[in-house]
Design an enzyme around this catalytic site. Structure first.
Site, short mmCIF file in Angstrom:
data_model
loop_
_atom_site.label_atom_id
_atom_site.label_comp_id
_atom_site.label_asym_id
_atom_site.label_seq_id
_atom_site.Cartn_x
_atom_site.Cartn_y
_atom_site.Cartn_z
CB THR A 137 -3.45 -2.58 6.75
OG1 THR A 137 -2.46 -3.34 6.06
CG2 THR A 137 -4.82 -2.90 6.16
CG MET B 29 -5.35 -2.25 -4.76
SD MET B 29 -6.69 -2.71 -5.89
CE MET B 29 -6.57 -1.37 -7.08
CE LYS B 30 -2.22 -5.35 2.90
NZ LYS B 30 -1.31 -4.77 3.88
CG LEU B 31 -8.69 -1.91 3.63
CD1 LEU B 31 -9.74 -0.92 4.11
CD2 LEU B 31 -8.18 -2.76 4.79
CG ASN C 247 -4.68 -7.61 3.37
OD1 ASN C 247 -3.96 -7.74 2.38
ND2 ASN C 247 -4.17 -7.35 4.56
#
Length: 293
Positions: free
Chosen positions: A97, A171-173, A176
């Protein structure tokens, strides 16, 4: 293809075993004190390497599964770093991440070295990594992603190509922020309920039957009712790091981050009190009037 892996931690261990066991690929990994026990990996044919250069020497694909951008940057560009040792055409896949701006810089470093870069952070948990059913959010050139798809498919259930390089981490941030934000809010509510003497089973049942039904509740419920933290083995310190990465991304974009600032402050308190290595479900206890009750 021969696969190199750097970061055989909680998530990386499951990735590594499935690259070997399900994928049948040759594999080398960096021997590091932060790794989980690697006896199974070695028994399956994985080879421990002492240096980054040794990992890169035979790899067609190098997977990074480390904590965040500082670690990725050190691995890629540091003295005796990965970029200096890559073979032409090697694809570096960053499953960490990380900050999107850092990802773009690392991608350029790898391109200058003759390789390609994909950011493919994962959602789901260490249990899914072990089972080979992670979801991947991939950013990068479609042809590069297709080249490494067989390797990624060995440890994932779903691979979404979400855009150009950097968009996987963006997109991951976003993911999350929503996920950790929900769990932080829920932990605070559960702590208040416990302090007030509300029955924990009733609390969970009422939320599950109404607007509180969510993945966040599913992951925290075992701890709320039975102090079982293992439904989500994710460190509070890493949760705070991800929220702060989201805040940095938002600040760079000029976006609103009022709620994110509050979530960060809530997580900072237990981290500063020395509980950064607690799992996220344990926030339910750490947020109580008498933390740890």
């Amino acid at each position: 293809m021969h696969v190199g892996i750097i970061g055989v931690g909680l998530m990386g261990h499951g990735i590594t075993r499935n690259v070997l066991k399900r994928g049948g690929f040759g594999l080398s990994f960096l021997d590091h004190p932060g790794n989980q026990p690697t006896d199974e990996i070695i028994a399956l044919g994985g080879r421990a390497c002492a240096t980054l250069a040794e990992v890169a020497a035979q790899a067609d694909v190098v997977i990074l599964c480390v904590t965040g951008s500082p670690q990725v940057e050190s691995i890629v560009t540091g003295e005796s770093g990965l970029a200096a040792a890559l073979r032409p055409g090697t694809v570096v896949v960053d499953c960490s991440t990380a900050l999107p701006d850092s990802t773009l810089r690392m991608g350029e470093v790898v391109r200058q070295a003759g390789g390609d870069y994909v950011d493919a952070p994962m959602t789901r948990t260490a249990k899914h990594a072990h089972e080979g059913t992670l979801n991947l959010l991939a950013g990068g050139a479609p042809k590069v992603l297709e080249k490494v798809r067989p390797v990624l498919g060995s440890f994932s259930e779903k691979i979404d190509h979400v855009g150009p390089l950097g968009h996987g981490h963006r997109m991951k941030l976003l993911h999350n922020y929503v996920s950790v934000g929900f769990m932080t809010l829920l932990a605070e509510a559960a702590a208040q309920a416990a302090d007030a003497g509300v029955d924990s089973h009733a609390f969970v049942d009422v939320l599950a039957a109404g607007g509180g039904a969510s993945a966040a509740l599913d992951r925290l419920a075992p701890y709320i009712v039975a102090q079982d933290r293992n439904a989500l083995p994710f460190f509070v310190a890493n949760a705070q790091k991800d929220i702060d990465y989201y805040r940095a991304m938002s600040a760079a974009a000029g976006a609103r981050k009022t709620v994110a600032d509050g979530v960060s402050a809530a997580l900072a308190a237990p981290v500063e009190a020395g509980h950064g290595d607690a799992y996220v479900p344990e926030l339910v206890s750490l947020f109580r009037k008498n933390p740890g009750v």
